[in-house]
Enzyme design. Structure first.
Site, PDB file in Angstrom:
ATOM      1  N   SER A 112     -27.466  -7.334  -4.686  1.00 53.80           N
ATOM      2  CA  SER A 112     -27.664  -6.917  -6.068  1.00 53.80           C
ATOM      3  C   SER A 112     -27.029  -7.961  -6.980  1.00 53.80           C
ATOM      4  O   SER A 112     -25.823  -8.221  -6.888  1.00 53.80           O
ATOM      5  CB  SER A 112     -27.002  -5.545  -6.270  1.00 53.80           C
ATOM      6  OG  SER A 112     -27.114  -5.118  -7.608  1.00 53.80           O
ATOM      7  N   LYS A 116     -32.158  -8.151  -5.600  1.00 57.82           N
ATOM      8  CA  LYS A 116     -32.336  -7.172  -6.681  1.00 57.82           C
ATOM      9  C   LYS A 116     -31.678  -7.725  -7.925  1.00 57.82           C
ATOM     10  O   LYS A 116     -30.495  -8.077  -7.909  1.00 57.82           O
ATOM     11  CB  LYS A 116     -31.695  -5.845  -6.246  1.00 57.82           C
ATOM     12  CG  LYS A 116     -31.299  -4.888  -7.355  1.00 57.82           C
ATOM     13  CD  LYS A 116     -30.910  -3.535  -6.769  1.00 57.82           C
ATOM     14  CE  LYS A 116     -29.729  -2.908  -7.503  1.00 57.82           C
ATOM     15  NZ  LYS A 116     -29.344  -1.601  -6.922  1.00 57.82           N
ATOM     16  N   LEU A 117     -32.450  -7.821  -9.004  1.00 55.78           N
ATOM     17  CA  LEU A 117     -31.904  -8.295 -10.274  1.00 55.78           C
ATOM     18  C   LEU A 117     -31.593  -7.110 -11.158  1.00 55.78           C
ATOM     19  O   LEU A 117     -32.444  -6.243 -11.368  1.00 55.78           O
ATOM     20  CB  LEU A 117     -32.918  -9.192 -11.001  1.00 55.78           C
ATOM     21  CG  LEU A 117     -33.429 -10.435 -10.274  1.00 55.78           C
ATOM     22  CD1 LEU A 117     -34.383 -11.202 -11.198  1.00 55.78           C
ATOM     23  CD2 LEU A 117     -32.275 -11.334  -9.834  1.00 55.78           C
ATOM     24  N   LYS A 118     -30.389  -7.082 -11.696  1.00 56.47           N
ATOM     25  CA  LYS A 118     -30.070  -6.091 -12.716  1.00 56.47           C
ATOM     26  C   LYS A 118     -30.789  -6.508 -14.001  1.00 56.47           C
ATOM     27  O   LYS A 118     -30.778  -7.707 -14.353  1.00 56.47           O
ATOM     28  CB  LYS A 118     -28.556  -6.044 -12.947  1.00 56.47           C
ATOM     29  CG  LYS A 118     -27.790  -5.466 -11.762  1.00 56.47           C
ATOM     30  CD  LYS A 118     -28.052  -3.972 -11.628  1.00 56.47           C
ATOM     31  CE  LYS A 118     -27.076  -3.320 -10.665  1.00 56.47           C
ATOM     32  NZ  LYS A 118     -27.285  -1.865 -10.574  1.00 56.47           N
ATOM     33  N   ASP A 145     -33.314  -3.433 -11.116  1.00 61.47           N
ATOM     34  CA  ASP A 145     -32.588  -2.175 -11.347  1.00 61.47           C
ATOM     35  C   ASP A 145     -32.160  -2.128 -12.812  1.00 61.47           C
ATOM     36  O   ASP A 145     -31.388  -2.976 -13.266  1.00 61.47           O
ATOM     37  CB  ASP A 145     -31.357  -2.110 -10.440  1.00 61.47           C
ATOM     38  CG  ASP A 145     -30.618  -0.782 -10.531  1.00 61.47           C
ATOM     39  OD1 ASP A 145     -31.048   0.103 -11.297  1.00 61.47           O
ATOM     40  OD2 ASP A 145     -29.594  -0.627  -9.826  1.00 61.47           O
ATOM     41  N   ASN A 195     -30.721   0.687 -14.313  1.00 65.28           N
ATOM     42  CA  ASN A 195     -29.636   1.633 -14.575  1.00 65.28           C
ATOM     43  C   ASN A 195     -29.875   2.420 -15.861  1.00 65.28           C
ATOM     44  O   ASN A 195     -29.002   2.516 -16.744  1.00 65.28           O
ATOM     45  CB  ASN A 195     -28.276   0.934 -14.607  1.00 65.28           C
ATOM     46  CG  ASN A 195     -27.811   0.510 -13.228  1.00 65.28           C
ATOM     47  OD1 ASN A 195     -27.744  -0.677 -12.935  1.00 65.28           O
ATOM     48  ND2 ASN A 195     -27.522   1.468 -12.357  1.00 65.28           N
ATOM     49  N   GLU A 215     -36.088   0.100 -10.137  1.00 70.67           N
ATOM     50  CA  GLU A 215     -35.113   1.163  -9.879  1.00 70.67           C
ATOM     51  C   GLU A 215     -34.620   1.758 -11.205  1.00 70.67           C
ATOM     52  O   GLU A 215     -34.196   1.017 -12.098  1.00 70.67           O
ATOM     53  CB  GLU A 215     -33.952   0.553  -9.077  1.00 70.67           C
ATOM     54  CG  GLU A 215     -32.839   1.522  -8.718  1.00 70.67           C
ATOM     55  CD  GLU A 215     -31.742   0.833  -7.889  1.00 70.67           C
ATOM     56  OE1 GLU A 215     -31.956  -0.310  -7.424  1.00 70.67           O
ATOM     57  OE2 GLU A 215     -30.663   1.436  -7.733  1.00 70.67           O
ATOM     58  N   ASP A 255     -32.500   6.171  -8.453  1.00 66.65           N
ATOM     59  CA  ASP A 255     -31.111   6.101  -7.999  1.00 66.65           C
ATOM     60  C   ASP A 255     -30.364   7.256  -8.679  1.00 66.65           C
ATOM     61  O   ASP A 255     -30.272   8.362  -8.125  1.00 66.65           O
ATOM     62  CB  ASP A 255     -30.541   4.710  -8.358  1.00 66.65           C
ATOM     63  CG  ASP A 255     -29.048   4.546  -8.116  1.00 66.65           C
ATOM     64  OD1 ASP A 255     -28.390   5.519  -7.725  1.00 66.65           O
ATOM     65  OD2 ASP A 255     -28.507   3.435  -8.337  1.00 66.65           O
ATOM     66  N   LYS A 278     -27.454   6.973  -2.036  1.00 62.95           N
ATOM     67  CA  LYS A 278     -26.021   6.678  -2.067  1.00 62.95           C
ATOM     68  C   LYS A 278     -25.308   7.976  -1.711  1.00 62.95           C
ATOM     69  O   LYS A 278     -25.471   8.988  -2.418  1.00 62.95           O
ATOM     70  CB  LYS A 278     -25.570   6.251  -3.468  1.00 62.95           C
ATOM     71  CG  LYS A 278     -26.086   4.901  -3.923  1.00 62.95           C
ATOM     72  CD  LYS A 278     -25.628   4.608  -5.340  1.00 62.95           C
ATOM     73  CE  LYS A 278     -26.168   3.272  -5.813  1.00 62.95           C
ATOM     74  NZ  LYS A 278     -25.960   3.080  -7.269  1.00 62.95           N
ATOM     75  N   GLY A 303     -25.488   0.865  -2.971  1.00 61.92           N
ATOM     76  CA  GLY A 303     -24.078   0.527  -2.819  1.00 61.92           C
ATOM     77  C   GLY A 303     -23.346   0.738  -4.119  1.00 61.92           C
ATOM     78  O   GLY A 303     -23.965   0.833  -5.191  1.00 61.92           O
TER      79      GLY A 303
HETATM   80  O1  OSB Z   1     -27.106   1.019  -9.694  1.00 62.94           O
HETATM   81  O2  OSB Z   1     -27.173   0.379  -7.705  1.00 62.94           O
HETATM   82  C1  OSB Z   1     -26.539   0.506  -8.754  1.00 62.94           C
HETATM   83  C2  OSB Z   1     -23.072  -1.057  -8.354  1.00 62.94           C
HETATM   84  C3  OSB Z   1     -22.303  -0.161  -9.047  1.00 62.94           C
HETATM   85  C4  OSB Z   1     -22.909   0.908  -9.665  1.00 62.94           C
HETATM   86  C5  OSB Z   1     -24.304   1.083  -9.585  1.00 62.94           C
HETATM   87  C6  OSB Z   1     -25.081   0.189  -8.874  1.00 62.94           C
HETATM   88  C7  OSB Z   1     -24.455  -0.922  -8.279  1.00 62.94           C
HETATM   89  C8  OSB Z   1     -25.175  -1.979  -7.603  1.00 62.94           C
HETATM   90  C9  OSB Z   1     -24.419  -2.825  -6.604  1.00 62.94           C
HETATM   91  O3  OSB Z   1     -26.327  -2.281  -7.836  1.00 62.94           O
HETATM   92  C10 OSB Z   1     -24.682  -2.424  -5.217  1.00 62.94           C
HETATM   93  C11 OSB Z   1     -23.689  -3.025  -4.264  1.00 62.94           C
HETATM   94  O4  OSB Z   1     -23.851  -4.206  -3.921  1.00 62.94           O
HETATM   95  O5  OSB Z   1     -22.749  -2.324  -3.841  1.00 62.94           O
HETATM   96 MG    MG Z   2     -29.066   1.462  -9.040  1.00 62.45          MG
END
Ligand code: OSB
Ligand code: MG
Length: 369
Positions: free
Chosen positions: A136, A162-164, A190, A192, A215, A240, A264, A292
């Site tokens: 990520s 995976k690109l935020k 992702d 969020n 995501e 998620d 998760k 994660g």
């Molecule tokens: O949205 O998946 C998520 C980390 C912290 C909180 C939310 C997310 C994430 C990650 C990192 O995307 C995942 C990892 O490498 O642990």
């Molecule tokens: Mg996520």
């Protein structure tokens, strides 16, 4: 199972680089660890709540309080009937707090499995001895740095990226990464929950880039919004934050809100419910992958075991220790050809290194039993 002591410990481990998402930037992993001691074994749980309630309503200080004041008394009241399966039912009258509940259940399960000589993977139903790993990638200030970061991870062997993303940092970084690394790169994004219902046309602008999935584009409670979005974008929607139980996963799938699920354990209240999410998705033909929360080696061990179940057919955010920390709490998880081996020893199959624990602990307190 008889518990003789419970300890709550906070550790702060520096991240190798800041991790920026649409909801904030992390520079350390501030983790709450639960240690349960029984006459036969001890068990470790890792709470994935962050130091601030930005990803979800939970936060580490709050989780610590709720465990101490409301959760521990309930599992102690079980007496000899306490085992991992009994934890969630005993905590069910406490509203919410899945990450706190999940951490306590993980510690009890670890103690139980260590005493029985059974690994997490075997207990959960793992069918592989290693899992495919993705990475990520946080939001970067400029595209050059993003490309260098992705390049480094691909050199490490990661099998998908995976690109935020967030509004203003979405189409351009995806285009740049796709152009630089080509169509064979397994790429996903992702958000969020950073977008709204009115952003459907904009998000459809990601369709030409052949992403594996988008995501959590919309708010966690917006299941209907995701179902509508799935009619407007061709890229598969993965949820998620929205998925907080096996029943919720079944509902989201039935409503057409997602065709892929990120699992998760902490978000759904523990590894037992996570396995049920896996099972309802498998029964509906919906692939899953393991998310994660920047876990230490303890949570990572359990995640890698979970990711070895049969319907985890997509690479997870189960990256190597070095992706996060210069020094992990356990022996480091190291990539081998883009995969991590599932630990085989009893329980988690890994132990916290006493020196690392001592170096990173900011507070440790016994819970009064
Ligand atoms: O949205 O998946 C998520 C980390 C912290 C909180 C939310 C997310 C994430 C990650 C990192 O995307 C995942 C990892 O490498 O642990
Ligand atoms: Mg996520």
């Amino acid at each position: 199972m008889k518990i003789t002591a419970i300890e709550l410990r906070r550790v702060e481990i520096p991240l190798v680089s800041p991790f920026r998402t649409s909801f904030g930037t992390d520079t350390v992993r501030d983790a709450l660890l639960v240690r349960v001691v029984t006459p036969d074994a001890e068990g470790w749980g890792e709470c994935v709540a962050d130091r601030a309630p930005l990803y979800s309503a939970e936060w580490a200080d709050g989780a610590e309080q709720v465990i101490r004041r409301f959760l521990v008394p309930r599992i102690l009241a079980l007496g000899d009937a306490l085992d991992a399966e009994a934890v969630a039912p005993a905590l069910a009258d406490v509203e919410g707090h899945p990450m706190a509940k999940g951490a306590l259940e993980m510690a009890v399960l670890d103690a139980e499995l260590r005493a029985a000589g059974v690994s997490f993977g075997t207990f959960l139903g793992a069918t592989r001895d290693a899992v495919d790993c993705g990475v990520s990638v946080g939001i970067q200030d400029d595209l050059g740095r993003l490309l260098d970061t992705v390049d480094g991870y691909l050199a490490d062997g990661y099998r998908r990226v995976k690109l935020k993303i967030e509004p203003g940092n979405d189409i351009a970084p995806v285009r740049a990464v796709r152009e630089r690394f080509g169509d064979d790169l397994v790429l996903q994004v992702d958000a969020n929950a950073a977008y709204g219902r009115a952003d459907g046309e904009h998000l459809a602008g990601l369709d030409p880039f052949g992403l594996l999935l988008i995501e959590q584009p919309l708010a966690p409670d917006d299941i209907v919004g995701h179902a509508r979005l799935a009619q407007v974008v061709r890229t598969p929607i993965c949820l998620d934050e929205s998925i907080v139980s096996a029943r919720g996963a079944a509902d989201a799938i039935e409503l057409g809100a997602c065709s892929i699920v990120n699992i998760k354990a902490g978000r759904v209240g523990g590894y037992l419910e996570a396995r049920r999410v896996h099972d309802v998705c498998a029964a509906r033909g919906v692939p899953v992958w393991c998310g994660g929360m920047l876990e230490t080696g303890l949570g990572r061990a359990a995640n890698v075991a979970l990711a070895a179940l049969p319907n985890f057919t997509l690479p997870g955010d189960t990256s190597a220790s070095a992706r996060y920390f210069a020094r992990d709490l356990t022996a480091p998880f190291v990539l081998d050809d883009g995969r991590l081996a599932v630990p085989t020893g009893p329980g988690l199959g890994v132990d916290p290194d006493p020196d690392a624990l001592a170096a990173f602990t900011t507070r440790v307190e016994a819970v009064e039993l």
